[in-house]
Design a protein around this motif. Structure first.
Motif, PDB file in Angstrom:
ATOM      1  N   GLY A  79      21.116  34.119  14.232  1.00  0.00           N
ATOM      2  CA  GLY A  79      22.359  33.463  13.828  1.00  0.00           C
ATOM      3  C   GLY A  79      22.465  33.410  12.309  1.00  0.00           C
ATOM      4  O   GLY A  79      23.508  33.750  11.728  1.00  0.00           O
ATOM      5  N   GLU A  80      21.357  33.038  11.652  1.00  0.00           N
ATOM      6  CA  GLU A  80      21.345  32.980  10.178  1.00  0.00           C
ATOM      7  C   GLU A  80      21.638  34.346   9.582  1.00  0.00           C
ATOM      8  O   GLU A  80      22.443  34.476   8.657  1.00  0.00           O
ATOM      9  N   LEU A  81      20.970  35.365  10.127  1.00  0.00           N
ATOM     10  CA  LEU A  81      21.149  36.715   9.577  1.00  0.00           C
ATOM     11  C   LEU A  81      22.589  37.195   9.735  1.00  0.00           C
ATOM     12  O   LEU A  81      23.147  37.827   8.835  1.00  0.00           O
ATOM     13  N   ILE A  82      23.197  36.887  10.881  1.00  0.00           N
ATOM     14  CA  ILE A  82      24.585  37.332  11.101  1.00  0.00           C
ATOM     15  C   ILE A  82      25.510  36.598  10.113  1.00  0.00           C
ATOM     16  O   ILE A  82      26.385  37.200   9.490  1.00  0.00           O
ATOM     17  N   ARG A  83      25.265  35.308   9.944  1.00  0.00           N
ATOM     18  CA  ARG A  83      26.108  34.544   8.999  1.00  0.00           C
ATOM     19  C   ARG A  83      25.953  35.072   7.583  1.00  0.00           C
ATOM     20  O   ARG A  83      26.945  35.279   6.866  1.00  0.00           O
ATOM     21  N   GLU A  84      24.685  35.337   7.181  1.00  0.00           N
ATOM     22  CA  GLU A  84      24.443  35.834   5.822  1.00  0.00           C
ATOM     23  C   GLU A  84      25.134  37.183   5.592  1.00  0.00           C
ATOM     24  O   GLU A  84      25.514  37.508   4.488  1.00  0.00           O
TER      25      GLU A  84
END
Ligand SMILES: Cc1ncc(COP(=O)(O)O)c(C=O)c1O
Length: 397
Positions: free
Chosen positions: A391-396
């Motif tokens: 989730g973090e990677l997609i948001r970043e």
């Protein structure tokens, strides 16, 4: 060493082989710190080890000489009869001579490639489709034509006369498809078999996951529906997901002329499937064991799927969307358009999380902003951690 420096020559067919993306990813995921949603293995917690052990013991003690002998190519008759009876129970009138036992449904895919595909033959597949089938068929040099899919499975109206012209077969995965987890809805099942009957186009129905339904209502298979409207359906089944894949046991149900040719092909391939496995599986399931065993497997998969869906709800941004399977082992994610699943994977591996990017599952134009997640073999805590990282990677991005 490059193949041209070797002192021997591989066939053109072998030279074109590349190792599968999934196998490459699985090498990385052998590191224990990696949280892997990449594998497609069933949960070992669902393997009925004791029952299978006891069945092998009984077979070897009571019938050891026959169990260790060569057997007929068609398979062990009581097991074939069990398969035919199981279909009858579900409303498809299948007879013994329409059943062929194979060494896993992957072998069936290879044999069907040999049966139907010449170099350049057209083959219809879903977009996306099962990578292992594309690998098997590709050895025989087909031209693929892809059928678009959406949340209700493949779209039968898209099988136009032009698309279907000259096609040898259509390969379909109606239940909890690998890779998307999507099922073909009832109206489309009906429309598909009617369309294929009109086109005289055989359907290969690959259904390893149908018994792993943990939500919603069961739907009739293409074999049962197809027989009512005169469609030719070749149905593949397997004991890999309902018992254990190490048994390497599956079956093909098809009209007699197709079975006869497949028997010749199987004879040339491996003579027959291991007698002892066939007898032990029959011994395991003959008294209704699957009816008692499958509810525990379904419960396990439902729980695992729930952990992942909850974590995705919490951690994934609104710009991503994903499937909510009613069975099987996979969730499919559509990332924002500009994101590439393969590039996301490189960054995820740096953070010790793995999945399979979506592109290799397409026979034609890939949708690069997709990925497949498998939830069945990862613990609840690691699912939460891994999904939070993704989730973090997609948001970043
Ligand atoms: C759609 C599909 N077909 C066929 C297979 C092959 O299964 P087996 O050879 O174990 O029966 C798999 C395995 O994961 C699969 O997902």
């Amino acid at each position: 060493m490059d193949s041209y420096t070797l002192p021997y020559t591989f066939s053109q067919r072998a030279q074109q082989l590349t190792s599968s993306t999934i196998r490459e990813i699985l090498k990385v995921t052998e590191r224990p710190e990696v949280i892997s949603f990449a594998g497609g293995l069933p949960a070992p917690g669902g393997f009925p080890v004791e029952e299978i052990n006891a069945a092998f013991d009984r077979v070897l003690q009571q019938n050891g000489k026959a169990a260790l002998q060569y057997g007929p190519t068609e398979g062990y008759t009581p097991l074939r009869q069990w398969v035919a009876d199981d279909f009858k129970r579900r409303g498809a009138d299948v007879s013994l001579d329409e059943v062929l036992i194979v060494s896993g449904s992957q072998q069936a895919l290879d044999m069907l490639g040999k049966l139907f595909i010449d170099e350049g033959s057209k083959v219809l597949v879903e977009a996306p489709s099962y990578l292992g089938a594309l690998q098997s068929f590709s050895l025989f040099g087909p031209e693929y034509a892809s059928i678009p899919t959406d949340g209700g499975g493949l779209i039968p109206e898209q099988i136009t006369d032009t698309l279907a012209a000259g096609a040898r077969f259509l390969y379909a995965l109606p239940n909890f498809q690998n890779p998307t987890g999507v099922s073909l809805n009832l109206a489309r099942r009906q429309a598909l078999v009617e369309r294929c009957a009109a086109l005289h186009l055989p359907i290969i129905e690959d259904d390893p996951y149908g018994e792993l339904r943990y939500a919603g209502e069961p739907l009739p298979g293409l074999l049962a529906l197809g027989r009512k409207v005169g469609a030719t359906v070749v149905r593949l089944g397997t004991f890999s997901k309902v018992l254990a894949p190490g048994l390497r046991l599956g079956y093909i149900v098809a009209p007699r002329p197709i079975i006869s040719k497949l028997v010749q092909i199987k004879q040339a391939t491996d003579l027959h499937t291991a007698t002892v496995s066939q007898m032990a599986v029959y011994e395991t399931i003959k008294d209704g064991f699957l009816d008692r065993h499958l509810p525990t497997v379904r419960e396990l998969y439902k729980r695992q799927c729930g952990y992942m869906l909850d974590a995705m709800e919490e951690h994934f941004p609104d710009t991503a969307s994903w499937t909510r399977p009613e069975g099987g082992m996979f969730i499919w994610v559509d990332l924002p358009e500009h994101l590439d699943g393969s590039r996301l994977l490189d960054r995820a591996i740096e953070r010790n999380v793995a999945f399979v990017p979506g592109a290799p599952f397409y026979a034609g134009m890939p949708k690069a902003n997709t990925l497949r997640l498998s939830f069945v073999t990862v613990s609840e805590q690691r699912i939460r951690e891994g999904i939070a990282t993704l989730g973090e990677l997609i948001r970043e991005s």
